[in-house]
Design a protein around this motif. Sequence first.
Motif, PDB file in Angstrom:
ATOM      1  N   VAL A   1       0.855  -1.112   0.003  1.00  0.00           N
ATOM      2  CA  VAL A   1       0.245  -0.218   0.028  1.00  0.00           C
ATOM      3  C   VAL A   1       0.868   0.969   0.174  1.00  0.00           C
ATOM      4  CG1 VAL A   1      -1.905   1.367   1.324  1.00  0.00           C
ATOM      5  CG2 VAL A   1      -1.931  -1.119   1.225  1.00  0.00           C
ATOM      6  N   ILE A   2       0.639   2.138  -0.855  1.00  0.00           N
ATOM      7  CA  ILE A   2       1.359   3.397  -1.133  1.00  0.00           C
ATOM      8  C   ILE A   2       0.233   4.580  -0.821  1.00  0.00           C
ATOM      9  CG2 ILE A   2       2.652   4.968  -2.434  1.00  0.00           C
ATOM     10  CD1 ILE A   2       3.264   2.501  -4.258  1.00  0.00           C
ATOM     11  N   ARG A   3       0.544   5.252   0.214  1.00  0.00           N
ATOM     12  CA  ARG A   3      -0.390   6.283   0.655  1.00  0.00           C
ATOM     13  C   ARG A   3       0.300   7.486   0.756  1.00  0.00           C
ATOM     14  NH1 ARG A   3      -3.997   5.532   4.597  1.00  0.00           N
ATOM     15  NH2 ARG A   3      -4.038   3.333   4.365  1.00  0.00           N
ATOM     16  N   LEU A   4      -0.287   8.606   1.057  1.00  0.00           N
ATOM     17  CA  LEU A   4       0.104  10.111   1.284  1.00  0.00           C
ATOM     18  C   LEU A   4       0.956   9.953   2.590  1.00  0.00           C
ATOM     19  CD1 LEU A   4      -2.959  12.166   0.595  1.00  0.00           C
ATOM     20  CD2 LEU A   4      -0.868  11.821  -0.964  1.00  0.00           C
ATOM     21  N   SER A   5       1.829  11.035   2.804  1.00  0.00           N
ATOM     22  CA  SER A   5       2.578  11.261   3.828  1.00  0.00           C
ATOM     23  C   SER A   5       2.087  11.541   5.109  1.00  0.00           C
ATOM     24  CB  SER A   5       3.505  12.495   3.674  1.00  0.00           C
ATOM     25  OG  SER A   5       4.430  12.548   4.757  1.00  0.00           O
ATOM     26  N   LYS A   6       2.418  10.862   6.237  1.00  0.00           N
ATOM     27  CA  LYS A   6       1.829  11.079   7.721  1.00  0.00           C
ATOM     28  C   LYS A   6       1.782  12.635   7.902  1.00  0.00           C
ATOM     29  CE  LYS A   6       2.438   6.749   9.621  1.00  0.00           C
ATOM     30  NZ  LYS A   6       2.437   5.776  10.782  1.00  0.00           N
ATOM     31  N   PHE A   7       2.628  13.430   7.195  1.00  0.00           N
ATOM     32  CA  PHE A   7       2.480  14.832   7.321  1.00  0.00           C
ATOM     33  C   PHE A   7       1.072  15.493   6.906  1.00  0.00           C
ATOM     34  CE2 PHE A   7       2.917  19.132   5.538  1.00  0.00           C
ATOM     35  CZ  PHE A   7       3.481  19.689   6.943  1.00  0.00           C
TER      36      PHE A   7
ATOM     37  N   LEU B   1      -1.186  17.321   9.528  1.00  0.00           N
ATOM     38  CA  LEU B   1      -1.422  18.776   9.122  1.00  0.00           C
ATOM     39  C   LEU B   1      -2.960  19.081   9.137  1.00  0.00           C
ATOM     40  CD1 LEU B   1      -0.513  21.417   8.260  1.00  0.00           C
ATOM     41  CD2 LEU B   1      -0.781  20.599   6.025  1.00  0.00           C
ATOM     42  N   GLY B   2      -3.744  17.821   8.784  1.00  0.00           N
ATOM     43  CA  GLY B   2      -5.190  17.837   8.678  1.00  0.00           C
ATOM     44  C   GLY B   2      -5.668  17.947  10.046  1.00  0.00           C
ATOM     45  N   ILE B   3      -5.180  16.999  11.292  1.00  0.00           N
ATOM     46  CA  ILE B   3      -5.619  17.125  12.635  1.00  0.00           C
ATOM     47  C   ILE B   3      -5.477  18.126  12.992  1.00  0.00           C
ATOM     48  CG2 ILE B   3      -5.272  16.119  14.831  1.00  0.00           C
ATOM     49  CD1 ILE B   3      -4.544  13.626  13.047  1.00  0.00           C
ATOM     50  N   VAL B   4      -4.017  19.048  12.896  1.00  0.00           N
ATOM     51  CA  VAL B   4      -3.694  20.457  13.800  1.00  0.00           C
ATOM     52  C   VAL B   4      -4.760  21.425  13.166  1.00  0.00           C
ATOM     53  CG1 VAL B   4      -1.906  21.930  13.710  1.00  0.00           C
ATOM     54  CG2 VAL B   4      -1.409  19.488  14.279  1.00  0.00           C
ATOM     55  N   THR B   5      -4.726  21.229  12.077  1.00  0.00           N
ATOM     56  CA  THR B   5      -5.745  22.542  11.133  1.00  0.00           C
ATOM     57  C   THR B   5      -7.137  22.289  11.693  1.00  0.00           C
ATOM     58  OG1 THR B   5      -4.231  22.280   9.144  1.00  0.00           O
ATOM     59  CG2 THR B   5      -6.483  23.463   9.025  1.00  0.00           C
ATOM     60  N   THR B   6      -7.578  21.214  11.673  1.00  0.00           N
ATOM     61  CA  THR B   6      -9.187  20.909  12.167  1.00  0.00           C
ATOM     62  C   THR B   6      -9.129  21.312  13.675  1.00  0.00           C
ATOM     63  OG1 THR B   6      -9.522  19.097  10.579  1.00  0.00           O
ATOM     64  CG2 THR B   6     -11.092  19.458  12.517  1.00  0.00           C
ATOM     65  N   VAL B   7      -8.586  20.882  14.546  1.00  0.00           N
ATOM     66  CA  VAL B   7      -8.272  21.182  15.972  1.00  0.00           C
ATOM     67  C   VAL B   7      -8.449  22.699  16.107  1.00  0.00           C
ATOM     68  CG1 VAL B   7      -7.451  20.896  18.445  1.00  0.00           C
ATOM     69  CG2 VAL B   7      -7.862  18.985  16.760  1.00  0.00           C
TER      70      VAL B   7
ATOM     71  N   PRO C   1     -14.228  27.475   6.719  1.00  0.00           N
ATOM     72  CA  PRO C   1     -13.772  26.621   5.663  1.00  0.00           C
ATOM     73  C   PRO C   1     -12.504  26.058   6.004  1.00  0.00           C
ATOM     74  CG  PRO C   1     -14.535  28.944   4.746  1.00  0.00           C
ATOM     75  CD  PRO C   1     -14.602  28.724   6.365  1.00  0.00           C
ATOM     76  N   PHE C   2     -11.602  26.648   7.026  1.00  0.00           N
ATOM     77  CA  PHE C   2     -10.486  25.949   7.394  1.00  0.00           C
ATOM     78  C   PHE C   2     -10.641  24.737   8.163  1.00  0.00           C
ATOM     79  CE2 PHE C   2      -9.285  30.510   6.697  1.00  0.00           C
ATOM     80  CZ  PHE C   2      -8.300  30.266   5.849  1.00  0.00           C
ATOM     81  N   VAL C   3     -11.727  24.789   8.831  1.00  0.00           N
ATOM     82  CA  VAL C   3     -11.927  23.326   9.409  1.00  0.00           C
ATOM     83  C   VAL C   3     -12.396  22.239   8.413  1.00  0.00           C
ATOM     84  CG1 VAL C   3     -13.795  22.433  10.757  1.00  0.00           C
ATOM     85  CG2 VAL C   3     -12.921  24.623  11.289  1.00  0.00           C
ATOM     86  N   PHE C   4     -13.042  22.562   7.272  1.00  0.00           N
ATOM     87  CA  PHE C   4     -13.516  21.595   6.351  1.00  0.00           C
ATOM     88  C   PHE C   4     -12.294  21.291   5.581  1.00  0.00           C
ATOM     89  CE2 PHE C   4     -17.570  23.777   6.476  1.00  0.00           C
ATOM     90  CZ  PHE C   4     -18.406  22.890   7.068  1.00  0.00           C
ATOM     91  N   LEU C   5     -11.155  22.098   5.439  1.00  0.00           N
ATOM     92  CA  LEU C   5     -10.047  21.836   4.668  1.00  0.00           C
ATOM     93  C   LEU C   5      -9.132  20.947   5.319  1.00  0.00           C
ATOM     94  CD1 LEU C   5      -7.793  22.449   2.568  1.00  0.00           C
ATOM     95  CD2 LEU C   5      -6.803  24.276   4.075  1.00  0.00           C
ATOM     96  N   GLY C   6      -9.169  21.061   6.737  1.00  0.00           N
ATOM     97  CA  GLY C   6      -8.416  20.056   7.662  1.00  0.00           C
ATOM     98  C   GLY C   6      -9.083  18.611   7.552  1.00  0.00           C
ATOM     99  N   ILE C   7     -10.362  18.568   7.728  1.00  0.00           N
ATOM    100  CA  ILE C   7     -10.938  17.422   7.489  1.00  0.00           C
ATOM    101  C   ILE C   7     -10.927  16.601   6.110  1.00  0.00           C
ATOM    102  CG2 ILE C   7     -13.547  16.220   7.504  1.00  0.00           C
ATOM    103  CD1 ILE C   7     -14.284  18.488   9.317  1.00  0.00           C
ATOM    104  N   ALA C   8     -10.737  17.640   5.118  1.00  0.00           N
ATOM    105  CA  ALA C   8     -10.185  17.100   3.568  1.00  0.00           C
ATOM    106  C   ALA C   8      -9.039  16.319   3.725  1.00  0.00           C
ATOM    107  CB  ALA C   8     -10.848  18.076   2.611  1.00  0.00           C
ATOM    108  N   LEU C   9      -8.146  17.044   4.524  1.00  0.00           N
ATOM    109  CA  LEU C   9      -6.767  16.329   4.596  1.00  0.00           C
ATOM    110  C   LEU C   9      -6.705  15.014   5.386  1.00  0.00           C
ATOM    111  CD1 LEU C   9      -4.690  19.439   5.353  1.00  0.00           C
ATOM    112  CD2 LEU C   9      -4.494  18.503   2.967  1.00  0.00           C
TER     113      LEU C   9
END
Length: 112
Positions: free
Chosen positions: A4-10, A14-20, A43-51
Amino acid sequence: MDNVIRLSKFVKNLGIVTTVLFLIIVLVTFVTGNMGVAICFMPFVFLGIALILAYKKQIIVVNEDEIVFSYLVKKTQHIKYNDIRCILMIPLNGRTDVILIDKMYNRLVTLE
């Protein structure tokens, strides 16, 4: 054996930090009565959730007989190795695009 190849844990972090962070800002401004500010930061909360969702869903699975490309909003693609004619690697401005071509010389998938 599946690889399995996935996106970086960064991306997930980043999504968790942005959302919180922005959810706290939205809640504080909502409680203090600044509805306009709360709406501007929502919208920044939704951006974090999207990440976070992109980290969970956007993967490439390499099986013994096929490659599976899962995307966040697009339909999942299953490509059998027998369907791939060649792989094009195109260097452009410091990055390389990888394109899978089928037997009829059509583009199957493009990876950046």
